[in-house]
Design a protein around this motif. Structure first.
Motif, PDB file in Angstrom:
ATOM      1  N   GLY A   8     -76.541 -42.336   3.402  1.00 21.90           N
ATOM      2  CA  GLY A   8     -76.380 -43.538   2.457  1.00 21.90           C
ATOM      3  C   GLY A   8     -77.062 -44.553   2.955  1.00 21.90           C
ATOM      4  O   GLY A   8     -77.410 -44.732   4.058  1.00 21.90           O
ATOM      5  N   GLY A   9     -76.919 -45.605   2.315  1.00 19.32           N
ATOM      6  CA  GLY A   9     -77.461 -47.078   2.726  1.00 19.32           C
ATOM      7  C   GLY A   9     -77.738 -47.961   1.585  1.00 19.32           C
ATOM      8  O   GLY A   9     -77.236 -47.565   0.230  1.00 19.32           O
ATOM      9  N   LEU A  10     -78.516 -48.912   1.810  1.00 23.07           N
ATOM     10  CA  LEU A  10     -78.865 -49.817   0.633  1.00 23.07           C
ATOM     11  C   LEU A  10     -80.322 -49.854   0.113  1.00 23.07           C
ATOM     12  O   LEU A  10     -81.462 -49.842   1.220  1.00 23.07           O
ATOM     13  N   VAL A  11     -80.642 -49.513  -1.117  1.00 23.98           N
ATOM     14  CA  VAL A  11     -81.952 -49.405  -1.536  1.00 23.98           C
ATOM     15  C   VAL A  11     -82.384 -50.255  -2.741  1.00 23.98           C
ATOM     16  O   VAL A  11     -81.290 -50.404  -3.495  1.00 23.98           O
ATOM     17  N   GLY A  14     -84.995 -48.132  -8.034  1.00 23.95           N
ATOM     18  CA  GLY A  14     -86.251 -47.472  -8.343  1.00 23.95           C
ATOM     19  C   GLY A  14     -86.547 -46.683  -6.978  1.00 23.95           C
ATOM     20  O   GLY A  14     -87.601 -45.620  -7.113  1.00 23.95           O
ATOM     21  N   GLY A  15     -85.925 -46.898  -6.026  1.00 24.12           N
ATOM     22  CA  GLY A  15     -85.985 -46.246  -4.524  1.00 24.12           C
ATOM     23  C   GLY A  15     -85.543 -44.900  -4.503  1.00 24.12           C
ATOM     24  O   GLY A  15     -85.027 -44.511  -5.418  1.00 24.12           O
ATOM     25  N   SER A  16     -85.672 -44.296  -3.396  1.00 22.01           N
ATOM     26  CA  SER A  16     -84.948 -43.063  -2.899  1.00 22.01           C
ATOM     27  C   SER A  16     -84.144 -43.024  -1.776  1.00 22.01           C
ATOM     28  O   SER A  16     -84.403 -43.868  -1.008  1.00 22.01           O
ATOM     29  N   LEU A  17     -83.405 -42.142  -1.651  1.00 22.28           N
ATOM     30  CA  LEU A  17     -82.558 -41.968  -0.618  1.00 22.28           C
ATOM     31  C   LEU A  17     -82.230 -40.406  -0.603  1.00 22.28           C
ATOM     32  O   LEU A  17     -82.091 -39.524  -1.587  1.00 22.28           O
ATOM     33  N   VAL A 116     -73.635 -45.566  -0.892  1.00 26.06           N
ATOM     34  CA  VAL A 116     -74.998 -45.898  -1.564  1.00 26.06           C
ATOM     35  C   VAL A 116     -74.937 -47.182  -2.492  1.00 26.06           C
ATOM     36  O   VAL A 116     -74.033 -47.111  -3.676  1.00 26.06           O
ATOM     37  N   THR A 117     -75.746 -47.847  -2.319  1.00 26.61           N
ATOM     38  CA  THR A 117     -75.820 -49.180  -2.766  1.00 26.61           C
ATOM     39  C   THR A 117     -77.140 -49.494  -3.410  1.00 26.61           C
ATOM     40  O   THR A 117     -78.017 -49.436  -2.699  1.00 26.61           O
ATOM     41  N   VAL A 118     -77.385 -49.395  -4.782  1.00 20.88           N
ATOM     42  CA  VAL A 118     -78.662 -49.771  -5.232  1.00 20.88           C
ATOM     43  C   VAL A 118     -78.422 -51.250  -6.081  1.00 20.88           C
ATOM     44  O   VAL A 118     -77.763 -51.542  -6.714  1.00 20.88           O
ATOM     45  N   SER A 119     -79.476 -52.048  -5.414  1.00 22.11           N
ATOM     46  CA  SER A 119     -79.634 -53.277  -5.778  1.00 22.11           C
ATOM     47  C   SER A 119     -80.558 -53.489  -6.924  1.00 22.11           C
ATOM     48  O   SER A 119     -81.694 -52.831  -6.800  1.00 22.11           O
ATOM     49  N   SER A 120     -80.467 -54.358  -7.796  1.00 20.64           N
ATOM     50  CA  SER A 120     -81.395 -54.606  -8.922  1.00 20.64           C
ATOM     51  C   SER A 120     -82.487 -55.405  -8.633  1.00 20.64           C
ATOM     52  O   SER A 120     -82.288 -56.160  -7.534  1.00 20.64           O
TER      53      SER A 120
END
Length: 120
Positions: A8-11, A14-17, A116-120
């Motif tokens: 997990g992580g910050l992305v 549109g990104g991938s993990l 998992v953190t997805v930033s806009s």
């Protein structure tokens, strides 16, 4: 039995993990493996499932992730993977892996979760 989730992580959107869940202490190929997720203030939801090996490794995807997420398993490494592409802010959650013995009605084991953190 242990299920160790990682990746997990910050992305950015549109990104991938790629998440991994390493299992120990069980006959991995005999278990269906799933990823669930839980966002703040929401119930835990099933995201994806891959069935136990001799059933053909059938997969199921929640509508919200179809075409973006891919589950796979490596029985030699006792590991299940979740490739997440085209991530959206609404994918932000704690992701948990879980194991269910072939044909069993309930999940037997759960991992500890990975954020998992997805930033806009």
């Amino acid at each position: 039995v242990q299920l160790q989730a990682s990746g997990g992580g910050l992305v950015q959107a549109g990104g991938s993990l790629r998440l991994s869940c390493a299992a120990s202490g069980l006959t991995f190929s005999a278990y269906g493996m799933s990823w669930f997720r839980q966002a703040p203030g929401k119930e835990r939801e099933l995201v994806v499932t891959i069935s136990w090996s001799w059933s053909g490794g059938t997969t199921y995807y929640a509508d919200s992730v179809k075409g973006r997420f891919t589950i796979s398993r490596d029985n030699a490494k006792n590991t299940v993977y979740l490739q997440m592409n085209s991530l959206k802010p609404e994918d932000t959650a704690v992701y948990y892996c879980a194991a269910k013995y072939a044909g069993a009605p309930r999940y037997d084991y759960w991992g500890q979760g990975t954020q998992v953190t997805v930033s806009s």
